[in-house]
Design a protein around this motif. Structure first.
Motif, mmCIF file in Angstrom:
data_model
loop_
_atom_site.group_PDB
_atom_site.id
_atom_site.type_symbol
_atom_site.label_atom_id
_atom_site.label_comp_id
_atom_site.label_asym_id
_atom_site.label_seq_id
_atom_site.Cartn_x
_atom_site.Cartn_y
_atom_site.Cartn_z
ATOM 1 N N ILE A 16 0.937 -12.058 1.019
ATOM 2 C CA ILE A 16 -0.443 -11.738 0.634
ATOM 3 C C ILE A 16 -0.940 -10.534 1.433
ATOM 4 O O ILE A 16 -1.523 -9.598 0.878
ATOM 5 C CB ILE A 16 -1.355 -12.961 0.843
ATOM 6 N N ILE A 17 -0.685 -10.560 2.734
ATOM 7 C CA ILE A 17 -1.087 -9.439 3.592
ATOM 8 C C ILE A 17 -0.417 -8.151 3.129
ATOM 9 O O ILE A 17 -1.051 -7.104 3.027
ATOM 10 C CB ILE A 17 -0.736 -9.728 5.064
ATOM 11 N N LEU A 18 0.860 -8.236 2.833
ATOM 12 C CA LEU A 18 1.610 -7.062 2.385
ATOM 13 C C LEU A 18 1.003 -6.503 1.095
ATOM 14 O O LEU A 18 0.849 -5.292 0.954
ATOM 15 C CB LEU A 18 3.080 -7.407 2.170
ATOM 16 N N GLY A 60 9.679 -4.883 6.078
ATOM 17 C CA GLY A 60 9.196 -3.588 6.541
ATOM 18 C C GLY A 60 8.485 -2.909 5.388
ATOM 19 O O GLY A 60 8.589 -3.340 4.232
ATOM 20 N N ILE A 61 7.762 -1.876 5.684
ATOM 21 C CA ILE A 61 7.104 -1.123 4.618
ATOM 22 C C ILE A 61 7.088 0.357 4.993
ATOM 23 O O ILE A 61 6.723 0.713 6.112
ATOM 24 C CB ILE A 61 5.672 -1.653 4.338
ATOM 25 N N ALA A 62 7.558 1.170 4.071
ATOM 26 C CA ALA A 62 7.496 2.618 4.249
ATOM 27 C C ALA A 62 6.172 3.094 3.658
ATOM 28 O O ALA A 62 5.766 2.645 2.578
ATOM 29 C CB ALA A 62 8.661 3.291 3.528
ATOM 30 N N VAL A 63 5.497 3.960 4.377
ATOM 31 C CA VAL A 63 4.201 4.483 3.941
ATOM 32 C C VAL A 63 4.234 5.992 4.089
ATOM 33 O O VAL A 63 4.690 6.510 5.115
ATOM 34 C CB VAL A 63 3.038 3.908 4.789
ATOM 35 N N GLY A 64 3.769 6.687 3.068
ATOM 36 C CA GLY A 64 3.737 8.140 3.148
ATOM 37 C C GLY A 64 3.086 8.745 1.929
ATOM 38 O O GLY A 64 2.498 8.042 1.097
ATOM 39 N N TYR A 65 3.186 10.036 1.808
ATOM 40 C CA TYR A 65 2.622 10.743 0.663
ATOM 41 C C TYR A 65 3.694 10.936 -0.384
ATOM 42 O O TYR A 65 4.802 11.361 -0.073
ATOM 43 C CB TYR A 65 2.049 12.101 1.096
ATOM 44 N N LYS A 66 3.378 10.609 -1.631
ATOM 45 C CA LYS A 66 4.356 10.739 -2.705
ATOM 46 C C LYS A 66 4.532 12.207 -3.096
ATOM 47 O O LYS A 66 3.642 13.026 -2.891
ATOM 48 C CB LYS A 66 3.962 9.904 -3.911
ATOM 49 N N ASP A 67 5.694 12.488 -3.652
ATOM 50 C CA ASP A 67 6.008 13.829 -4.132
ATOM 51 C C ASP A 67 6.549 13.696 -5.552
ATOM 52 O O ASP A 67 7.765 13.570 -5.752
ATOM 53 C CB ASP A 67 7.036 14.497 -3.225
#
Length: 90
Positions: A16-18, A60-67
Motif C-alpha cells: 500500500i505504501i509503495l 526497491g524502487i527506482a525513481v527518476g525522470y522519464k525519457d
C-alpha cells in the motif's frame, strides 16, 4: 526493508505504501519502477547500507525522470488479444 519480527501480513502494508509512493512521485513529474528482484541481492544491500540481520529487504524502487525519446521506451512486444485470455461477464 522491514523488521523480521513483523508477520508477513505487514507486506500488504508495504504494498500500500509503495502504491502511494508511486502515485506521489508521478504527481511530482517523476517516473518509478518497483523492483521485486532486488531481494536476490539482499546480502549486498545489507552490507552496503550496513543493515542489521533483523532487517529484511523486501522491495526497491527506482525513481527518476522519464525519457520518452529513449529507444528502450519505444519497444513494444506482441500481445494476444484480450478475448484470448479474458472471459467477459455481463
Amino acid at each position: 526493508m522491514i523488521d523480521k519480527v513483523f508477520s508477513s501480513a505487514r507486506l500488504t502494508d508495504m504494498g500500500i505504501i509503495l502504491g502511494y509512493l508511486v502515485l506521489a512521485a508521478h504527481a511530482m513529474g517523476l517516473a518509478t519502477c518497483p523492483i521485486g528482484l532486488i531481494t536476490a541481492f539482499d546480502e549486498d544491500i545489507r552490507e552496503h547500507l550496513n543493515l542489521s540481520e533483523d532487517k529484511e529487504v523486501v522491495i526497491g524502487i527506482a525513481v527518476g525522470y522519464k525519457d520518452p525519446s529513449s529507444g528502450v521506451n519505444t519497444v513494444r512486444s506482441e500481445r494476444a488479444p484480450l478475448d484470448e485470455w479474458v472471459k467477459w461477464r455481463e
